[in-house]
Write an enzyme that holds these catalytic residues in place. Sequence first.
Site, short mmCIF file in Angstrom:
data_model
loop_
_atom_site.label_atom_id
_atom_site.label_comp_id
_atom_site.label_asym_id
_atom_site.label_seq_id
_atom_site.Cartn_x
_atom_site.Cartn_y
_atom_site.Cartn_z
CB SER A 397 62.89 -1.35 53.92
OG SER A 397 63.24 -0.65 54.19
CE LYS A 422 58.26 2.48 55.16
NZ LYS A 422 59.59 3.12 54.66
#
Length: 482
Positions: A397, A422
């Site tokens: 992320s 992600k």
Amino acid sequence: MSVLALSNCLPTLPQSSPSQSQSETPKPLSPLLSNFTTTTTIHNNSISWTKKTIITALSGALSFGLVFSPPCSVALESPTIQSPPPPPSPSSEYCREDEQVLKAESGPELVTNAGIVEEAWEIVNDSFLDTGRHRWSPQTWQEKKEDIMSTSIPTRAKAHDIIRRMLASLGDRYTRFLEPEEFSKMARYDMSGIGLNLREVPEDNGGVKLKVLGLLLDGPAHSAGVRQGDEVLAVNGVDVRGKSAFEVSSLLQGPNETFVTVKVKHGNCGPIQSIEVQRQLVARTPVVYRLEQIDNGSASVGYMRLKEFNALARKDLVIAMKRLQDMGASSFVLDLRDNLGGLVQAGIEIAKLFLNEGETVIYTVGRDLQYQNTVVADTAPLVTAPVVVLVNNKTASASEIVASSLHDNCRAVLVGERTFGKGLIQSVFELLDGSGVVVTVGKYVTPNHRDINGNGIEPDYRNLPAWSDVTQHLSQCSKLQG
């Protein structure tokens, strides 16, 4: 409907994959790192808001639901209160108008079971980004609505069950329904460290002012005299007008039981007051750093381990880099192994520290125009020395935003394993009955136009190369881009 922005706890990776266990200590990639032991610290962050509420990204490696599973469930015990703003001054037409708007926004609304279902359907219809490769279309979604609304919805439980099944049909693991109890827990997270949440309010002149949206009952700020609707003007003497809610929340952070002075304007027309607040809730520093000698002591490398992207991440990383430079560091290692993310905005601000003004940090893609953005660096870099970024399959992320940004702008070489992959943006929408839906609304694309989600980022090297190879690699990258 309101839209909630949550900066979530660091999530847990899938338990079905032994290679992704959080308890596993990553192996050093070279003798340079041989005396470093990795620890993963999990902290709670908070809610930020704009307009009625701020829309931002949920950062993490798994479903949003894991925010509320241990150890992330350590929330404050007091709920957020929504105290009425101070009464307006009779002499101010502006204050009266603003008060009327607030009352209109907070007024009661007729909530029906069918209305709740239709509201959830419309959120998906307007904002959902299908990342599952053509499992969603406006036509099939309209047909689903017609099918659902043709049936009776006698109870609220039935309405919630229909929403769950409706969202599950999208085939998106991150889009899901939240019970009112789950949604209300979000209001207990505090990034400021003094028990308040801030929102950015646009002004007529194009500027932005910061207002207190919510307070923790009997929290430090509330007990000291800060009230909902107050405008924050300064923190410890630093003028914060024009700064983002994220920046100001970082300024409010500090060691536990120390004091911070917050200058506020009560309401729209009230007096200005400087209030001293004792910090009680604080994020721990996520940065560990040290200086390493290489090439038989002829050169120095500044090693920085960033464990998560919390409210202190940027500030503490700046301190680390400046101190390492003063100590003679001629190059840097940024260790993002096992860093699952945190505050996406913190990742963006950290990437900017290494980039030249005007260089692209990340692209965001979404159906809604507000998610179609190009984020660029707006200042000169803090350091220009060569950088190595260490990554592994638990680099996710916000960490992937930093790694890809530095890599694609020829500022860093990536070393280690392919990252987790992600790169989605979720927003949390509150429904009229206090329940909510988490919806995937966008995704991140690297400066070189690579889709992070599901793909991850491939490193340049598996093992740490010689620094001469790092310098040569970055030089060649810059020439190719030129």
